[in-house]
Design an enzyme around this catalytic site. Structure first.
Site, PDB file in Angstrom:
ATOM      1  N   CYS A 159      45.149 -14.527  -0.044  1.00  0.00           N
ATOM      2  CA  CYS A 159      46.142 -13.890  -0.923  1.00  0.00           C
ATOM      3  C   CYS A 159      46.981 -14.987  -1.569  1.00  0.00           C
ATOM      4  O   CYS A 159      46.547 -16.150  -1.606  1.00  0.00           O
ATOM      5  CB  CYS A 159      46.988 -12.873  -0.164  1.00  0.00           C
ATOM      6  SG  CYS A 159      48.021 -13.563   1.151  1.00  0.00           S
ATOM      7  N   ASN A 200      49.751 -16.251   1.806  1.00  0.00           N
ATOM      8  CA  ASN A 200      49.181 -16.280   3.167  1.00  0.00           C
ATOM      9  C   ASN A 200      50.226 -15.952   4.228  1.00  0.00           C
ATOM     10  O   ASN A 200      50.196 -16.484   5.330  1.00  0.00           O
ATOM     11  CB  ASN A 200      48.509 -17.647   3.465  1.00  0.00           C
ATOM     12  CG  ASN A 200      47.620 -17.655   4.713  1.00  0.00           C
ATOM     13  OD1 ASN A 200      47.445 -18.693   5.339  1.00  0.00           O
ATOM     14  ND2 ASN A 200      47.074 -16.517   5.098  1.00  0.00           N
ATOM     15  N   CYS A 260      51.592 -12.351   4.053  1.00  0.00           N
ATOM     16  CA  CYS A 260      51.628 -10.880   4.159  1.00  0.00           C
ATOM     17  C   CYS A 260      50.209 -10.297   4.243  1.00  0.00           C
ATOM     18  O   CYS A 260      49.750  -9.917   5.319  1.00  0.00           O
ATOM     19  CB  CYS A 260      52.372 -10.260   2.972  1.00  0.00           C
ATOM     20  SG  CYS A 260      54.090 -10.794   2.818  1.00  0.00           S
ATOM     21  N   ARG A 261      49.522 -10.233   3.096  1.00  0.00           N
ATOM     22  CA  ARG A 261      48.258  -9.497   3.069  1.00  0.00           C
ATOM     23  C   ARG A 261      47.114 -10.199   3.784  1.00  0.00           C
ATOM     24  O   ARG A 261      46.436  -9.584   4.620  1.00  0.00           O
ATOM     25  CB  ARG A 261      47.864  -9.217   1.601  1.00  0.00           C
ATOM     26  CG  ARG A 261      48.816  -8.259   0.898  1.00  0.00           C
ATOM     27  CD  ARG A 261      48.633  -8.287  -0.608  1.00  0.00           C
ATOM     28  NE  ARG A 261      49.027  -9.572  -1.166  1.00  0.00           N
ATOM     29  CZ  ARG A 261      48.850  -9.945  -2.420  1.00  0.00           C
ATOM     30  NH1 ARG A 261      48.269  -9.108  -3.261  1.00  0.00           N
ATOM     31  NH2 ARG A 261      49.248 -11.128  -2.845  1.00  0.00           N
ATOM     32  N   SER A 262      46.876 -11.477   3.460  1.00  0.00           N
ATOM     33  CA  SER A 262      45.690 -12.123   4.066  1.00  0.00           C
ATOM     34  C   SER A 262      45.825 -12.341   5.577  1.00  0.00           C
ATOM     35  O   SER A 262      44.822 -12.192   6.287  1.00  0.00           O
ATOM     36  CB  SER A 262      45.281 -13.405   3.328  1.00  0.00           C
ATOM     37  OG  SER A 262      46.270 -14.387   3.392  1.00  0.00           O
ATOM     38  N   ASP A 284      50.816  -6.252  -3.489  1.00  0.00           N
ATOM     39  CA  ASP A 284      51.665  -7.272  -2.870  1.00  0.00           C
ATOM     40  C   ASP A 284      52.948  -6.603  -2.353  1.00  0.00           C
ATOM     41  O   ASP A 284      53.726  -6.059  -3.141  1.00  0.00           O
ATOM     42  CB  ASP A 284      51.994  -8.312  -3.946  1.00  0.00           C
ATOM     43  CG  ASP A 284      52.824  -9.455  -3.410  1.00  0.00           C
ATOM     44  OD1 ASP A 284      53.296  -9.376  -2.257  1.00  0.00           O
ATOM     45  OD2 ASP A 284      53.007 -10.429  -4.158  1.00  0.00           O
TER      46      ASP A 284
HETATM   47  P1  4NP Z   1      51.136 -12.450   0.192  1.00  0.00           P
HETATM   48  O1  4NP Z   1      52.598 -12.032  -0.315  1.00  0.00           O
HETATM   49  O2  4NP Z   1      50.467 -13.109  -1.009  1.00  0.00           O
HETATM   50  O3  4NP Z   1      50.528 -11.165   0.567  1.00  0.00           O
HETATM   51  O4  4NP Z   1      51.335 -13.414   1.335  1.00  0.00           O
HETATM   52  C1  4NP Z   1      53.491 -12.907  -0.933  1.00  0.00           C
HETATM   53  C2  4NP Z   1      54.147 -13.845  -0.183  1.00  0.00           C
HETATM   54  C3  4NP Z   1      55.064 -14.689  -0.783  1.00  0.00           C
HETATM   55  C4  4NP Z   1      55.307 -14.583  -2.126  1.00  0.00           C
HETATM   56  C5  4NP Z   1      54.637 -13.640  -2.879  1.00  0.00           C
HETATM   57  C6  4NP Z   1      53.714 -12.803  -2.277  1.00  0.00           C
HETATM   58  N1  4NP Z   1      56.254 -15.432  -2.740  1.00  0.00           N
HETATM   59  O5  4NP Z   1      56.514 -15.251  -3.938  1.00  0.00           O
HETATM   60  O6  4NP Z   1      56.812 -16.316  -2.067  1.00  0.00           O
END
Ligand code: 4NP
Length: 156
Positions: free
Chosen positions: A7, A10, A12-14, A123
């Protein structure tokens, strides 16, 4: 078989996709290595987002021991399949591919649940706890599909 979940951050989703699949292959004693990475280095070395960890605890799939890292070109050599959470992750990973063999490893994870739908795991970062729970449930179902394919020898 080696599977990488990808993702943006790294955190939340992945890691949740990673945690689900790791737990399932362990429970089923399948010979599958699972890992996850982000297309950015924003959160390198840190644990998953507290809200994703809490959702994992609430529904039974802990992910607190995972640590974020950035996707790297060597991941094309180290993994057979690279599941991206959304089309932006997919574009970013594909931009690092060196050849067709690399490109063919890169898939959208929700196409396992709904073939050819090209839909995103939303997200949840700026969302509510309900959004984190939705991500948990969606990835639980998508990883069930991946497990079924592995068991039936249908994962390409
Ligand atoms: P992820 O979510 O891609 O599912 O880990 C996010 C984590 C951090 C951010 C955006 C999405 N960020 O903007 O820091």
């Amino acid at each position: 078989m080696r599977i990488l979940m990808v993702c943006l951050g790294n955190i939340c989703r992945s890691p949740m996709a990673d945690g689900h699949l790791r737990k399932k292959v362990k429970d089923l004693n399948l010979d599958v290595v699972v890992d996850s990475a982000g297309t950015t280095n924003f959160h390198n070395g840190v644990a998953p987002d507290k809200r994703m960890i809490a959702t994992g605890v609430k529904f039974g799939t802990p992910i607190d021991e995972l640590r974020a890292r950035q996707f790297k070109v060597a991941d094309f050599d180290n993994f057979d399949l690279i599941y991206c959470m959304d089309s932006s992750n997919l574009t970013n990973v594909l931009s690092l591919a060196r050849n067709d063999a690399d490109r063919q490893k890169v898939l959208l994870i929700l196409n396992e649940l709904e073939p050819n739908s090209n839909t995103a795991v939303p997200d949840p970062y700026y969302g509510s706890m309900n959004d984190f729970e939705a991500v948990y449930q969606l990835l639980d179902r998508a990883t069930d599909c991946i497990i079924e394919k592995i068991k039936n020898g249908k994962i390409r």
